[in-house]
Design a protein around this motif. Structure first.
Motif, PDB file in Angstrom:
ATOM      1  N   SER A  99       0.836  -1.197   0.000  1.00 20.90           N
ATOM      2  CA  SER A  99       0.000   0.000   0.000  1.00 20.90           C
ATOM      3  C   SER A  99       0.869   1.245   0.000  1.00 20.90           C
ATOM      4  N   SER A 100       0.247   2.394  -0.232  1.00 19.22           N
ATOM      5  CA  SER A 100       1.009   3.612  -0.506  1.00 19.22           C
ATOM      6  C   SER A 100       1.189   4.453   0.750  1.00 19.22           C
ATOM      7  N   ILE A 101       1.741   5.652   0.543  1.00 13.27           N
ATOM      8  CA  ILE A 101       1.964   6.576   1.648  1.00 13.27           C
ATOM      9  C   ILE A 101       0.668   6.937   2.357  1.00 13.27           C
ATOM     10  N   PHE A 102      -0.474   6.787   1.668  1.00 15.59           N
ATOM     11  CA  PHE A 102      -1.724   7.220   2.296  1.00 15.59           C
ATOM     12  C   PHE A 102      -2.061   6.359   3.512  1.00 15.59           C
ATOM     13  N   SER A 103      -2.028   5.028   3.346  1.00 14.57           N
ATOM     14  CA  SER A 103      -2.376   4.212   4.513  1.00 14.57           C
ATOM     15  C   SER A 103      -1.281   4.281   5.561  1.00 14.57           C
ATOM     16  N   ALA A 104      -0.019   4.411   5.152  1.00 20.14           N
ATOM     17  CA  ALA A 104       1.050   4.547   6.145  1.00 20.14           C
ATOM     18  C   ALA A 104       0.815   5.787   7.000  1.00 20.14           C
ATOM     19  N   SER A 105       0.470   6.904   6.342  1.00 27.11           N
ATOM     20  CA  SER A 105       0.299   8.154   7.080  1.00 27.11           C
ATOM     21  C   SER A 105      -0.948   8.120   7.956  1.00 27.11           C
ATOM     22  N   VAL A 106      -2.059   7.616   7.384  1.00 30.39           N
ATOM     23  CA  VAL A 106      -3.321   7.627   8.134  1.00 30.39           C
ATOM     24  C   VAL A 106      -3.239   6.690   9.340  1.00 30.39           C
ATOM     25  N   LEU A 107      -2.766   5.443   9.125  1.00 32.62           N
ATOM     26  CA  LEU A 107      -2.690   4.513  10.251  1.00 32.62           C
ATOM     27  C   LEU A 107      -1.628   4.949  11.261  1.00 32.62           C
ATOM     28  N   GLY A 108      -0.543   5.537  10.762  1.00 34.73           N
ATOM     29  CA  GLY A 108       0.453   6.092  11.679  1.00 34.73           C
ATOM     30  C   GLY A 108      -0.149   7.151  12.576  1.00 34.73           C
ATOM     31  N   ALA A 109      -0.996   8.010  11.997  1.00 39.57           N
ATOM     32  CA  ALA A 109      -1.621   9.071  12.786  1.00 39.57           C
ATOM     33  C   ALA A 109      -2.566   8.485  13.828  1.00 39.57           C
ATOM     34  N   ILE A 110      -3.361   7.472  13.430  1.00 42.35           N
ATOM     35  CA  ILE A 110      -4.292   6.863  14.390  1.00 42.35           C
ATOM     36  C   ILE A 110      -3.514   6.238  15.546  1.00 42.35           C
ATOM     37  N   PHE A 111      -2.443   5.488  15.198  1.00 44.35           N
ATOM     38  CA  PHE A 111      -1.704   4.813  16.267  1.00 44.35           C
ATOM     39  C   PHE A 111      -0.881   5.790  17.092  1.00 44.35           C
ATOM     40  N   HIS A 112      -0.532   6.939  16.504  1.00 40.07           N
ATOM     41  CA  HIS A 112       0.125   7.969  17.301  1.00 40.07           C
ATOM     42  C   HIS A 112      -0.802   8.417  18.418  1.00 40.07           C
ATOM     43  N   SER A 113      -2.082   8.665  18.088  1.00 43.09           N
ATOM     44  CA  SER A 113      -2.988   9.105  19.164  1.00 43.09           C
ATOM     45  C   SER A 113      -3.270   7.977  20.143  1.00 43.09           C
ATOM     46  N   ILE A 114      -3.348   6.734  19.656  1.00 45.12           N
ATOM     47  CA  ILE A 114      -3.578   5.620  20.586  1.00 45.12           C
ATOM     48  C   ILE A 114      -2.415   5.493  21.574  1.00 45.12           C
ATOM     49  N   GLY A 115      -1.183   5.598  21.047  1.00 46.62           N
ATOM     50  CA  GLY A 115      -0.015   5.511  21.920  1.00 46.62           C
ATOM     51  C   GLY A 115       0.010   6.609  22.957  1.00 46.62           C
ATOM     52  N   GLN A 116      -0.326   7.843  22.488  1.00 48.42           N
ATOM     53  CA  GLN A 116      -0.337   8.963  23.424  1.00 48.42           C
ATOM     54  C   GLN A 116      -1.359   8.753  24.525  1.00 48.42           C
ATOM     55  N   VAL A 117      -2.555   8.290  24.131  1.00 48.98           N
ATOM     56  CA  VAL A 117      -3.611   8.111  25.128  1.00 48.98           C
ATOM     57  C   VAL A 117      -3.233   7.010  26.118  1.00 48.98           C
ATOM     58  N   LEU A 118      -2.620   5.922  25.619  1.00 44.45           N
ATOM     59  CA  LEU A 118      -2.197   4.849  26.530  1.00 44.45           C
ATOM     60  C   LEU A 118      -1.155   5.366  27.510  1.00 44.45           C
ATOM     61  N   MET A 119      -0.189   6.166  27.006  1.00 51.06           N
ATOM     62  CA  MET A 119       0.841   6.708  27.888  1.00 51.06           C
ATOM     63  C   MET A 119       0.225   7.649  28.910  1.00 51.06           C
ATOM     64  N   TYR A 120      -0.767   8.446  28.451  1.00 47.36           N
ATOM     65  CA  TYR A 120      -1.414   9.354  29.410  1.00 47.36           C
ATOM     66  C   TYR A 120      -2.126   8.564  30.503  1.00 47.36           C
ATOM     67  N   MET A 121      -2.743   7.432  30.113  1.00 49.22           N
ATOM     68  CA  MET A 121      -3.387   6.583  31.120  1.00 49.22           C
ATOM     69  C   MET A 121      -2.375   6.085  32.145  1.00 49.22           C
ATOM     70  N   LEU A 122      -1.184   5.681  31.653  1.00 44.57           N
ATOM     71  CA  LEU A 122      -0.139   5.211  32.563  1.00 44.57           C
ATOM     72  C   LEU A 122       0.297   6.324  33.509  1.00 44.57           C
ATOM     73  N   ILE A 123       0.503   7.526  32.954  1.00 43.56           N
ATOM     74  CA  ILE A 123       1.015   8.622  33.771  1.00 43.56           C
ATOM     75  C   ILE A 123      -0.017   9.048  34.809  1.00 43.56           C
ATOM     76  N   SER A 124      -1.251   9.274  34.339  1.00 41.09           N
ATOM     77  CA  SER A 124      -2.237   9.851  35.254  1.00 41.09           C
ATOM     78  C   SER A 124      -2.973   8.779  36.050  1.00 41.09           C
ATOM     79  N   GLN A 125      -2.692   7.497  35.782  1.00 39.46           N
ATOM     80  CA  GLN A 125      -3.309   6.399  36.515  1.00 39.46           C
ATOM     81  C   GLN A 125      -4.830   6.455  36.453  1.00 39.46           C
ATOM     82  N   SER A 126      -5.382   6.956  35.355  1.00 36.83           N
ATOM     83  CA  SER A 126      -6.829   6.947  35.215  1.00 36.83           C
ATOM     84  C   SER A 126      -7.176   6.727  33.752  1.00 36.83           C
ATOM     85  N   VAL A 127      -8.324   6.112  33.509  1.00 33.21           N
ATOM     86  CA  VAL A 127      -8.646   5.679  32.156  1.00 33.21           C
ATOM     87  C   VAL A 127      -9.628   6.620  31.473  1.00 33.21           C
TER      88      VAL A 127
END
Lengths: 156, 173
Positions: B101-129
């Motif tokens: 697949s092309s740069i489009f799916s790489a960029s779009v899925l990368g962006a989605i997983f970037h926010s998922i990673g950030q939210v998971l890390m925030y959950m770890l830091i703030s100890q709340s879901v």
């Protein structure tokens, strides 16, 4: 200069992209449905307002206790006096503004005053749903309505 | 690691750090905590599809480090950015290698997983879901911005000669 056709293919939208982007949309929609219907968002008289600073709980009182406003300061010495609407974060006061003011009225929460570069949490306005936090990221403050009643069995 | 790669990586790290700096001046009037356009990711996607995954991983993580050293420090912001970029790099590299697949799916899925990673890390830091309430909105907006960034990136990529050709020119000189 002529582009290599194999490399050029990966710059254009193709059939596999449709599949992957649809997968992404499916993921996002299932998350959206989960947060809209899988999480209890109702607020009632048994709900609590919980304020945390950097993961540490500094306030946990019923939502029926109205505060207009509740001032969170980084003043040293005061350990917090929720009766007089003052909370102190106490130990490491790593905080942008001098104060963060939270308003708890009519079963809703709102951050009315804070100092941060983008003012995201005061622009968020009034929140009337449970489990939907107001997050002041540079101030490490999180305000949320928690409904404990749903976690307990009904016949207790 | 040869000198050419070192120079190339530092060049793109500098470029993406500057883009990151200018992006932090843009205020988006959307009251969702943590939303950013992620303009610096144009550089990442460009490097991945033009030079390969080693340069991409290098550019991304050195950018996170340099931004922390220069602007934000090694606090919560660094951890959030690190987790988000780690997720984005993992998924983008997987897509780059396992699919056609092309740069489009790489960029779009990368962006989605970037926010998922950030939210998971925030959950770890703030100890709340509770932050998960914002994840869908964050992910929808990241998808849109990821798609637009891929469009911009494509405009650049189709105008570039192929990488092997540029190295040939240099040798012929």
């Amino acid at each position: 200069m002529k582009l290599n056709s194999k490399a050029k293919k990966r710059y254009n939208f193709n059939f596999q992209d449709v599949i992957f982007i649809l997968l992404g949309i499916f993921l996002v929609i299932s998350l959206l449905l989960y947060t809209l219907f899988g999480i209890n968002r109702n607020v009632n008289e048994n709900s609590f307002v919980v304020i945390t600073y950097a993961g540490t709980e500094i306030y946990n009182r019923p939502i029926t206790e109205e505060k207009d406003p509740l001032v969170i300061t980084k003043q040293m010495g005061i350990t917090g006096d929720p009766e007089n609407n003052i909370l102190s974060i106490g130990r490491e006061f790593d905080f942008v503004g001098p104060t963060v003011e939270v308003r708890i009225v009519d079963m809703t929460i709102q951050v009315v005053q804070e100092d941060s570069p983008h003012k995201i949490c005061s622009n968020q306005g009034v929140v009337k749903y449970a489990n939907t936090p107001i997050i002041c990221e540079p101030n490490y403050i999180q305000v949320v309505i928690v409904d404990y009643s749903s976690d307990k069995p009904d016949n207790m | 690691m040869n000198i050419e790669r070192i120079v190339r990586i530092s060049l793109f790290v500098a470029l993406s750090t500057v883009i990151h700096f200018f992006e932090s001046m843009i205020v988006i009037p959307i009251p969702i905590p943590g939303f950013k356009l992620g303009l610096a990711n144009i550089v990442g996607v460009f490097v991945l599809f033009y030079y390969g995954y080693k340069d991409y991983v290098g550019v991304t993580f050195f950018r996170v480090l340099l931004v922390a050293i220069l602007f934000s420090g090694f606090g919560t912001g660094f951890l959030l950015s690190f987790a988000g970029n780690l997720f984005a790099v993992l998924i983008t590299t997987l897509i780059y290698f396992l699919t056609r697949s092309s740069i489009f799916s790489a960029s779009v899925l990368g962006a989605i997983f970037h926010s998922i990673g950030q939210v998971l890390m925030y959950m770890l830091i703030s100890q709340s879901v509770y932050i998960i309430t914002y994840l869908p909105y964050l992910a929808i907006l990241s998808m849109l911005s990821g798609f637009l960034l891929a469009l911009i990136c494509r405009m650049v990529l189709i105008r570039m000669p192929e990488y092997k050709d540029t190295s040939k020119i240099r040798r012929k000189r």
